[in-house]
Design a protein around this motif. Structure first.
Motif, mmCIF file in Angstrom:
data_model
loop_
_atom_site.group_PDB
_atom_site.id
_atom_site.type_symbol
_atom_site.label_atom_id
_atom_site.label_comp_id
_atom_site.label_asym_id
_atom_site.label_seq_id
_atom_site.Cartn_x
_atom_site.Cartn_y
_atom_site.Cartn_z
ATOM 1 N N GLY A 129 0.824 -1.212 0.000
ATOM 2 C CA GLY A 129 0.000 0.000 0.000
ATOM 3 C C GLY A 129 0.852 1.254 0.000
ATOM 4 O O GLY A 129 0.559 2.224 -0.708
ATOM 5 N N LEU A 130 1.929 1.246 0.786
ATOM 6 C CA LEU A 130 2.847 2.390 0.794
ATOM 7 C C LEU A 130 3.471 2.590 -0.580
ATOM 8 O O LEU A 130 3.613 3.718 -1.049
ATOM 9 N N MET A 131 3.812 1.487 -1.228
ATOM 10 C CA MET A 131 4.396 1.592 -2.568
ATOM 11 C C MET A 131 3.363 2.095 -3.573
ATOM 12 O O MET A 131 3.669 2.955 -4.405
ATOM 13 N N ALA A 132 2.143 1.606 -3.476
ATOM 14 C CA ALA A 132 1.085 2.057 -4.389
ATOM 15 C C ALA A 132 0.793 3.543 -4.205
ATOM 16 O O ALA A 132 0.438 4.233 -5.160
ATOM 17 N N ASP A 133 0.958 4.037 -2.973
ATOM 18 C CA ASP A 133 0.712 5.454 -2.686
ATOM 19 C C ASP A 133 1.928 6.332 -2.985
ATOM 20 O O ASP A 133 1.885 7.543 -2.776
ATOM 21 N N ALA B 83 14.904 -4.453 -0.318
ATOM 22 C CA ALA B 83 14.553 -3.610 0.831
ATOM 23 C C ALA B 83 13.486 -2.611 0.435
ATOM 24 O O ALA B 83 13.341 -2.253 -0.733
ATOM 25 N N LEU B 84 12.767 -2.161 1.419
ATOM 26 C CA LEU B 84 11.797 -1.082 1.253
ATOM 27 C C LEU B 84 12.579 0.209 1.488
ATOM 28 O O LEU B 84 13.337 0.331 2.475
ATOM 29 N N VAL B 85 12.457 1.173 0.571
ATOM 30 C CA VAL B 85 13.203 2.440 0.674
ATOM 31 C C VAL B 85 12.254 3.591 0.364
ATOM 32 O O VAL B 85 11.197 3.407 -0.231
ATOM 33 N N LEU B 86 12.673 4.788 0.760
ATOM 34 C CA LEU B 86 11.932 5.985 0.371
ATOM 35 C C LEU B 86 12.093 6.184 -1.128
ATOM 36 O O LEU B 86 13.147 5.850 -1.694
ATOM 37 N N PRO B 87 11.087 6.741 -1.794
ATOM 38 C CA PRO B 87 11.200 6.955 -3.246
ATOM 39 C C PRO B 87 12.322 7.940 -3.572
ATOM 40 O O PRO B 87 12.631 8.835 -2.791
ATOM 41 N N ARG B 88 12.903 7.724 -4.727
ATOM 42 C CA ARG B 88 14.006 8.626 -5.169
ATOM 43 C C ARG B 88 13.473 9.904 -5.735
ATOM 44 O O ARG B 88 12.460 10.085 -6.202
#
Length: 132
Positions: free
Chosen positions: A114-118, A127-132
């Motif tokens: 959900g975080l990625m979709a948003d 790994a899960l990272v903040l978007p670039r």
């Protein structure tokens, strides 16, 4: 929608939105409206109609019912993940622990997706990272 769009001053959408929110929070309140202090009372259909039921706020955001509990919610897990991402990548195998659900990896992965979709996170090198 055209009427609403036409009321927004050109280039001032953000300020108009913030002003509208402030008007609702401080003046046009559900149980204690302050119509005497309202800058738009002279054109308010509800006010001009004698403030009779049904209140137009009924069913709108914030008046439709109490918000669900935060403790243990998906919102809490999302917040934990975003907070952890501020300090660096979260390995995918650690997502359930970081989200607060070590015994429910499916839920943690669903929230991570959900975080990625948003657009609030992305997957990179396992790994899960903040978007670039």
């Amino acid at each position: 929608q055209q009427l609403a769009d036409g009321a927004v001053p050109e280039g001032q959408g953000w300020l108009w939105n913030q002003s509208t929110i402030e008007l609702g929070a401080r003046v046009c309140r559900k149980h204690t409206p302050a119509c005497d202090a309202c800058p738009v009372a002279a054109t308010c259909a509800w006010h001009l109609g004698g403030c009779r039921a049904p209140d137009p706020a009924d069913g709108s955001a914030g008046t439709s019912g109490p918000q669900t509990r935060f403790e243990g919610s998906d919102r809490q897990g999302r917040g934990r993940l975003v907070d952890a991402l501020r300090t660096g990548p979260v390995p995918l195998e650690r997502v359930p622990d970081v989200a607060g659900w070590p015994g429910d990896p499916d839920r943690a992965q669903r929230v991570a997706h959900g975080l990625m979709a948003d657009g609030l996170a992305e997957e990179s090198d396992g790994a899960l990272v903040l978007p670039r």
